[in-house]
Design a protein around this motif. Structure first.
Motif, PDB file in Angstrom:
ATOM      1  N   LEU A 134      -1.434   7.316   7.969  1.00 56.91           N
ATOM      2  CA  LEU A 134      -2.608   6.658   7.408  1.00 56.91           C
ATOM      3  C   LEU A 134      -2.204   5.854   6.181  1.00 56.91           C
ATOM      4  O   LEU A 134      -1.371   6.304   5.385  1.00 56.91           O
ATOM      5  CB  LEU A 134      -3.663   7.688   7.004  1.00 56.91           C
ATOM      6  CG  LEU A 134      -4.137   8.679   8.075  1.00 56.91           C
ATOM      7  CD1 LEU A 134      -5.137   9.661   7.472  1.00 56.91           C
ATOM      8  CD2 LEU A 134      -4.747   7.949   9.252  1.00 56.91           C
ATOM      9  N   LYS A 135      -2.783   4.698   6.037  1.00 60.20           N
ATOM     10  CA  LYS A 135      -2.668   3.958   4.785  1.00 60.20           C
ATOM     11  C   LYS A 135      -3.757   4.480   3.870  1.00 60.20           C
ATOM     12  O   LYS A 135      -4.939   4.465   4.217  1.00 60.20           O
ATOM     13  CB  LYS A 135      -2.849   2.461   5.027  1.00 60.20           C
ATOM     14  CG  LYS A 135      -2.635   1.608   3.786  1.00 60.20           C
ATOM     15  CD  LYS A 135      -2.705   0.124   4.123  1.00 60.20           C
ATOM     16  CE  LYS A 135      -2.442  -0.734   2.894  1.00 60.20           C
ATOM     17  NZ  LYS A 135      -2.466  -2.184   3.241  1.00 60.20           N
ATOM     18  N   GLY A 170       0.804  -1.204   0.000  1.00 59.99           N
ATOM     19  CA  GLY A 170       0.000   0.000   0.000  1.00 59.99           C
ATOM     20  C   GLY A 170       0.846   1.265   0.000  1.00 59.99           C
ATOM     21  O   GLY A 170       2.073   1.223  -0.091  1.00 59.99           O
ATOM     22  N   GLU A 171       0.161   2.386   0.078  1.00 62.26           N
ATOM     23  CA  GLU A 171       0.814   3.687   0.110  1.00 62.26           C
ATOM     24  C   GLU A 171       0.388   4.410   1.382  1.00 62.26           C
ATOM     25  O   GLU A 171      -0.759   4.290   1.831  1.00 62.26           O
ATOM     26  CB  GLU A 171       0.440   4.505  -1.121  1.00 62.26           C
ATOM     27  CG  GLU A 171       1.204   5.816  -1.243  1.00 62.26           C
ATOM     28  CD  GLU A 171       1.086   6.429  -2.633  1.00 62.26           C
ATOM     29  OE1 GLU A 171       1.371   5.723  -3.618  1.00 62.26           O
ATOM     30  OE2 GLU A 171       0.699   7.606  -2.722  1.00 62.26           O
ATOM     31  N   MET A 223      -8.974   9.217  -1.133  1.00 58.97           N
ATOM     32  CA  MET A 223     -10.428   9.108  -1.026  1.00 58.97           C
ATOM     33  C   MET A 223     -10.864   8.229   0.147  1.00 58.97           C
ATOM     34  O   MET A 223     -12.015   8.263   0.559  1.00 58.97           O
ATOM     35  CB  MET A 223     -11.016   8.564  -2.328  1.00 58.97           C
ATOM     36  CG  MET A 223     -10.783   9.475  -3.523  1.00 58.97           C
ATOM     37  SD  MET A 223     -11.382  11.165  -3.280  1.00 58.97           S
ATOM     38  CE  MET A 223     -13.160  10.911  -3.191  1.00 58.97           C
ATOM     39  N   SER A 224      -9.940   7.447   0.670  1.00 57.19           N
ATOM     40  CA  SER A 224     -10.211   6.647   1.855  1.00 57.19           C
ATOM     41  C   SER A 224      -8.879   6.374   2.537  1.00 57.19           C
ATOM     42  O   SER A 224      -7.828   6.385   1.897  1.00 57.19           O
ATOM     43  CB  SER A 224     -10.911   5.339   1.486  1.00 57.19           C
ATOM     44  OG  SER A 224     -11.187   4.564   2.639  1.00 57.19           O
ATOM     45  N   ALA A 225      -8.929   6.139   3.841  1.00 50.51           N
ATOM     46  CA  ALA A 225      -7.688   5.902   4.583  1.00 50.51           C
ATOM     47  C   ALA A 225      -7.969   5.052   5.810  1.00 50.51           C
ATOM     48  O   ALA A 225      -9.059   5.114   6.393  1.00 50.51           O
ATOM     49  CB  ALA A 225      -7.044   7.225   4.989  1.00 50.51           C
ATOM     50  N   VAL A 268     -11.553   6.006   7.298  1.00 49.23           N
ATOM     51  CA  VAL A 268     -12.288   7.203   6.887  1.00 49.23           C
ATOM     52  C   VAL A 268     -12.546   7.107   5.391  1.00 49.23           C
ATOM     53  O   VAL A 268     -11.655   6.749   4.615  1.00 49.23           O
ATOM     54  CB  VAL A 268     -11.496   8.493   7.190  1.00 49.23           C
ATOM     55  CG1 VAL A 268     -12.327   9.713   6.829  1.00 49.23           C
ATOM     56  CG2 VAL A 268     -11.087   8.552   8.650  1.00 49.23           C
ATOM     57  N   ILE A 269     -13.771   7.417   4.989  1.00 50.39           N
ATOM     58  CA  ILE A 269     -14.132   7.447   3.566  1.00 50.39           C
ATOM     59  C   ILE A 269     -14.571   8.860   3.223  1.00 50.39           C
ATOM     60  O   ILE A 269     -15.420   9.443   3.918  1.00 50.39           O
ATOM     61  CB  ILE A 269     -15.264   6.452   3.251  1.00 50.39           C
ATOM     62  CG1 ILE A 269     -14.809   5.015   3.559  1.00 50.39           C
ATOM     63  CG2 ILE A 269     -15.708   6.575   1.796  1.00 50.39           C
ATOM     64  CD1 ILE A 269     -15.901   3.983   3.430  1.00 50.39           C
ATOM     65  N   ARG A 270     -13.981   9.420   2.177  1.00 58.29           N
ATOM     66  CA  ARG A 270     -14.345  10.773   1.747  1.00 58.29           C
ATOM     67  C   ARG A 270     -15.497  10.706   0.756  1.00 58.29           C
ATOM     68  O   ARG A 270     -15.483   9.925  -0.195  1.00 58.29           O
ATOM     69  CB  ARG A 270     -13.137  11.466   1.101  1.00 58.29           C
ATOM     70  CG  ARG A 270     -13.485  12.797   0.433  1.00 58.29           C
ATOM     71  CD  ARG A 270     -12.241  13.526  -0.017  1.00 58.29           C
ATOM     72  NE  ARG A 270     -11.520  14.033   1.137  1.00 58.29           N
ATOM     73  CZ  ARG A 270     -10.200  13.945   1.291  1.00 58.29           C
ATOM     74  NH1 ARG A 270      -9.478  13.334   0.377  1.00 58.29           N
ATOM     75  NH2 ARG A 270      -9.622  14.442   2.354  1.00 58.29           N
ATOM     76  N   GLN A 271     -16.487  11.539   0.998  1.00 57.97           N
ATOM     77  CA  GLN A 271     -17.608  11.661   0.076  1.00 57.97           C
ATOM     78  C   GLN A 271     -18.011  13.125   0.022  1.00 57.97           C
ATOM     79  O   GLN A 271     -18.226  13.753   1.058  1.00 57.97           O
ATOM     80  CB  GLN A 271     -18.798  10.812   0.528  1.00 57.97           C
ATOM     81  CG  GLN A 271     -20.019  10.942  -0.356  1.00 57.97           C
ATOM     82  CD  GLN A 271     -19.752  10.498  -1.786  1.00 57.97           C
ATOM     83  OE1 GLN A 271     -19.337   9.370  -2.014  1.00 57.97           O
ATOM     84  NE2 GLN A 271     -19.984  11.371  -2.753  1.00 57.97           N
TER      85      GLN A 271
END
Length: 336
Positions: free
Chosen positions: A219-220, A199-200, A229-231, A314-317
Motif C-alpha cells: 500500500l502507498k 511517497g512511502e 491514516m489513508s492508503a 482506504v481512509i481511517r476514521q
C-alpha cells in the motif's frame, strides 16, 4: 470443518480490533476470545468471550492466567496484538505451544531483536545484498560523522535504534542543527534521508512455517504522526515481490510489514515490523485477511491462493462504540 478457537492478546489495541473485525468477516467457524489488561478496551466487547489478564511484565501471573484461558477455551491459535507483549510471547512461545498445543503466531527472540534494532536491520539488509539506507551509530561511530555527512548530504535522519513510529525521529537540514540533537544521546542512528517524492510504502508479507510465503500486499500510505491514516492499493507488484525475497531470507513467522521508500526507482527498506501493523484492517478490507490466512494455512493445513486485491483507497476514521456499563463492571470483578 472443526471450529477454531482463537485468542487475541492485547485485543484493545488498534491491531487487536483490526484482527477481531477481520476474523468476524471470515466464513470460517471461529470462536474469538479476547484478553487485555483493561476492561475499557473495545476488542473485549467485539469478541465472543473476554478476559482480563495481568500486565505481561508480571510474567508468572500472566503465564498462569494465559494457561487457564487456553485450557478453558480450548485455544488453537494465539495472535499477539500488543507490542508490549511481543517479548513475553517470543520468549515463551515454545513452552506455551508444547504445554497447550496452541499455535503462537510470533517470532523467536533473534528475529524480534533484529527487527526491533534498526542498526541490526540495516546490517541484515546489507549482508544479504538488499538495498539499504546508509547508516551510522551514535555515539559509537561519531568519528565517521563528517565523512558520513559528506557521503549522504543533508537532510539527515536521526532516530532511536529501537522504537516505532515517529517518536524520537528528527530530520536535520543543516549542520548547525545537528549537534544539539546529538548532545548526551546514545543508542541512536543517523541515516540517509530517503526522498518522499514517490511517497512511502508499507508491504505486508504473511509467512508460515520455514518462511513459506502465504500472502503479500503493498500500500502507498499517507501518514499522520507516524500512523497510516489513508492508503492506496495500486499496481505495486514489483515492490511486493522484492519484500517477499527479503522475507524468504529473514524467515519471520506470521505477519510482517516492511516500510520503504523508493530511491532511483529501487525499494529501500528502512524498517521491518515482525507483527500485525496499523494497516492490518486496511489490508483485510482490500482482500488480504492475514489472520484468516494464517489460520487456514497453519491450523487447518489448507493451501492458500492469494485473493484478488482490490484497487482502491482506504481512509481511517475513528468511531465511537456503545458498550453496556454492566459488561465492563462484570469483567472488572475478580474471577471465581
Amino acid at each position: 470443518m472443526k471450529k477454531v478457537n482463537v485468542l487475541i492478546s492485547g485485543s484493545g489495541s488498534l491491531y487487536g480490533v483490526a484482527i477481531i473485525q477481520s476474523l468476524l468477516r471470515s466464513e470460517l467457524p471461529l470462536k474469538l476470545v479476547a484478553c487485555d489488561v483493561s476492561a475499557r478496551t473495545l476488542g473485549l466487547y467485539l469478541a465472543h468471550q473476554a478476559y482480563i489478564v495481568p500486565p505481561a511484565h508480571q510474567e508468572e501471573l500472566y503465564l498462569t492466567s494465559l494457561f487457564n484461558i487456553i485450557a478453558k477455551e480450548n485455544i488453537h491459535a494465539i495472535f499477539v496484538a500488543s507490542s508490549h507483549e511481543l517479548a513475553f510471547y517470543s520468549h515463551n512461545k515454545l513452552d506455551i505451544e508444547k504445554k497447550t498445543g496452541a499455535k503462537v503466531f510470533t517470532n523467536f527472540p533473534e528475529t524480534l531483536n533484529l527487527c526491533n534494532d534498526k542498526w541490526l536491520t540495516v546490517n541484515f539488509l546489507k549482508e544479504n545484498n538488499f538495498y539499504f539506507p546508509l547508516t551510522i551509530r551514535y555515539p559509537e561511530d561519531q568519528d565517521q560523522l563528517n565523512e558520513f555527512i559528506k557521503d549522504v548530504q543533508f537532510p539527515i535522519v536521526i532516530k532511536p535504534r529501537g522504537g516505532a513510529g515517529s517518536q524520537g525521529l528528527y530530520i536535520v537540514n543543516q549542520y548547525e542543527d545537528l549537534h544539539p540533537l546529538l548532545e548526551n544521546k546514545k543508542d541512536i542512528i543517523l541515516q540517509q534521508y530517503l526522498p518522499d517524492d514517490c511517497g512511502e510504502f508499507t508491504t505486508g508479507i504473511c509467512t508460515g512455517a520455514n518462511g513459506r510465503i502465504l500472502s503479500g500486499i503493498t500500500l502507498k500510505r499517507y501518514l499522520q504522526e507516524g500512523m497510516t491514516m489513508s492508503a492506496d492499493s495500486g499496481d505495486f507488484t514489483e515492490i511486493t515481490d522484492y519484500c517477499k525475497r527479503v522475507a524468504q531470507v529473514l524467515k519471520p513467522y506470521g505477519p510482517s510489514n516492511f516500510q520503504l521508500r523508493l530511491l532511483s526507482g529501487k525499494p529501500y527498506i528502512f524498517e521491518i515490523n515482525p507483527r500485525f501493523s496499523s494497516s492490518t484492517g486496511m489490508r483485510s478490507l482490500l482482500g488480504v485477511n492475514e489472520a484468516e490466512i494464517l489460520i487456514r494455512a497453519e491450523i487447518l493445513g489448507e493451501a492458500i491462493n492469494q485473493n484478488k486485491i482490490l484497487k482502491c483507497s482506504v481512509i481511517r476514521q475513528y468511531i465511537d462504540y456503545l458498550v453496556p456499563t454492566d459488561k465492563i463492571v462484570m469483567l472488572q470483578l475478580p474471577p471465581d
